[in-house]
Design a protein around this motif. Structure first.
Motif: not given
Length: 114
Positions: A60-68, A88-100, A107-111
Motif C-alpha cells: 500500500n505504497n509505504g503506508n504505516q497505519p495509525m493506531e485507530r 497495547y497489551n501486545l505492544f506496550p511501546g505503542a502498536p504503531s511504533k513498537q509494532g513497526n 521509524y514513524v515520527a508521528r504521535k
C-alpha cells in the motif's frame, strides 16, 4: 548499530528500526522483540499484527497505519472488536511504533494516531 541474528549482522538506525526492511524475517522479529524489555514471547496475535503492518507497508505504497486504523483492521482479522488496550497489551511501546520496529519497518515520527 547492528543486531546479530543467526550469524548475520542486521543494521539498525538510531531508533532501533531496520535500515533495510527487506532484511526482516521471523528470526529478526524474534531478536528485535527479545532485545526489547517490554516484549514477551511473540504470540499468534503479535504475528497477525506484524504481518498486517508489513502488508500495509509493502502493498500500500509505504503506508504505516495509525493506531485507530490498526484497531479497526485487526478487528476484521480477529472477528471481534479490538480496543487500544488490546493492542497495547501486545505492544506496550505503542502498536504503531513498537509494532513497526518489530515488523522491520522504518521509524514513524508521528504521535500514535487517535
Amino acid at each position: 548499530m547492528a543486531l546479530d541474528v543467526n550469524g548475520k549482522s542486521v543494521e539498525l538506525d538510531g531508533n532501533g528500526n531496520l535500515v533495510d526492511p527487506n532484511a526482516w524475517d521471523e528470526d529478526v522479529a524474534k531478536a528485535l522483540a527479545a532485545a526489547d524489555d517490554t516484549m514477551g514471547e511473540l504470540t499468534q496475535e503479535h504475528w497477525d499484527v506484524l504481518k498486517y503492518l508489513r502488508e500495509e507497508f509493502f502493498d500500500n505504497n509505504g503506508n504505516q497505519p495509525m493506531e485507530r486504523q490498526i484497531n479497526k483492521d485487526m478487528g476484521k482479522v480477529w472477528g471481534k472488536k479490538v480496543s487500544s488496550k488490546d493492542l497495547y497489551n501486545l505492544f506496550p511501546g505503542a502498536p504503531s511504533k513498537q509494532g513497526n520496529r518489530i515488523a522491520g519497518l522504518p521509524y514513524v515520527a508521528r504521535k500514535g494516531g487517535y
